[in-house]
Design a protein around this motif. Sequence first.
Motif, short mmCIF file in Angstrom:
data_model
loop_
_atom_site.label_atom_id
_atom_site.label_comp_id
_atom_site.label_asym_id
_atom_site.label_seq_id
_atom_site.Cartn_x
_atom_site.Cartn_y
_atom_site.Cartn_z
N ALA A 129 0.83 -1.21 0.00
CA ALA A 129 0.00 0.00 0.00
C ALA A 129 0.86 1.26 0.00
CB ALA A 129 -0.93 -0.02 1.22
N SER A 130 1.95 1.22 0.76
CA SER A 130 2.85 2.36 0.80
C SER A 130 3.52 2.58 -0.55
CB SER A 130 3.91 2.15 1.88
OG SER A 130 4.76 3.28 1.98
N ALA A 131 4.01 1.49 -1.14
CA ALA A 131 4.64 1.61 -2.46
C ALA A 131 3.64 2.01 -3.53
CB ALA A 131 5.31 0.28 -2.83
N GLY A 132 2.40 1.54 -3.39
CA GLY A 132 1.39 1.85 -4.39
C GLY A 132 1.05 3.32 -4.50
N LEU A 133 1.18 4.06 -3.40
CA LEU A 133 0.88 5.48 -3.44
C LEU A 133 1.83 6.26 -4.35
CD1 LEU A 133 0.04 6.15 0.32
CD2 LEU A 133 -1.56 5.97 -1.59
N TRP A 146 0.15 15.01 -4.13
CA TRP A 146 0.31 14.84 -2.69
C TRP A 146 0.51 13.37 -2.30
CZ3 TRP A 146 -3.28 11.82 -0.15
CH2 TRP A 146 -4.45 11.52 -0.86
N LEU A 147 0.07 12.44 -3.19
CA LEU A 147 0.20 11.03 -2.86
C LEU A 147 1.67 10.59 -2.81
CD1 LEU A 147 -2.71 9.44 -4.89
CD2 LEU A 147 -2.52 9.64 -2.42
N PHE A 230 2.61 -2.22 -9.73
CA PHE A 230 2.87 -3.64 -9.49
C PHE A 230 2.57 -4.02 -8.04
CE2 PHE A 230 5.53 -7.22 -8.29
CZ PHE A 230 5.22 -8.13 -9.28
N ALA A 231 2.97 -3.17 -7.10
CA ALA A 231 2.72 -3.45 -5.69
C ALA A 231 1.23 -3.51 -5.41
CB ALA A 231 3.40 -2.40 -4.82
#
Length: 324
Positions: A129-133, A146-147, A230-231
């Motif tokens: 989730a962190s990488a996806g932002l 901002w993401l 991908f994440a």
Amino acid sequence: MAVAVVLFVRGQDWSVLATEMRSRPPGSFAILVGLAMLANAVAVLAALLAWWLMLSAANADIAPPTEGSGLTAVGAARIFFVGQFAKYVPGKVFGFVLSVKMGRAMGIPAARTATAWLLTLVIGLLTAASAGLVAGPQVLGGSGGWLAAASAVPLAVLLLRPRLVNDAATVVARLRRRPPPAITLPGRVIRRNVMIQMLSWLFGGVQLWCLAIALGAPPARSLPLCVGAFALGAAAGVFAVFTPDGLGVREVILLSALGTVLPLPAAGVVAVMSRLVVAVSELITGGVGLAVTEVLRRRAGSPARHIRSGGAKVGTRFGQAPDS
């Protein structure tokens, strides 16, 4: 899985791939595909390291990770690589069951293996989730800038308050109708696992990035997009219970993200190619890994000798608890 992949790619329009290959220098496409497979293999090995650290920490008080104890690096690797094959079976439960069963054969209590499996899953989802932002600015345009900064927030929370992972694991266990974690792991173990899993997502995204630039995506602009997409796609596939390894679910997310840097036909080809590259890379890595661990196990172990002690069998094969 092979049947599912054939059905999945049968209707794909591959003309854009043929056109792109003709417009590039000979061999460049093959090099990028090879780099993609290599990047995904590194991602798999990073995931193996995260699993080994979590499993050894969960059993540190009862099975020190040294040769002759119940848990060894070879034993943990065997569980992990078998899980690489099991995840292609729809249902999402076979990998868990096999991990517990193989752990028992090595003298590891089922609750400890289940705890390591669950915490590894939770950290994987949180770091995904962190990488996806990171993909937010590309997908949402100017309004999503901002993401990129927000992507560091979940990671910072995990590093500063790692014990929240244990609480999250309890919630996930209830949602999946599993027993809650048997133990609470120290913060240093969770921090290390978080960083390793982030590294795994990075190399998984590099795999997708190599394929995207092979079909004409701008390299600098598409790198954060591919890592984030991908994440997120892999994390979403975890919840697709009835498909092998999230087949179809991951591709929808990849197509949505890649459509911002590639024409949709090319984005669709990249998404399908990524599925093929990941599957082949994982199966080769898993097969080689199992072969290597089997050779090491046979060299270091002796034929199993079983004795009865209180009605239970105690084995001396490498990777199991020795007779006492």
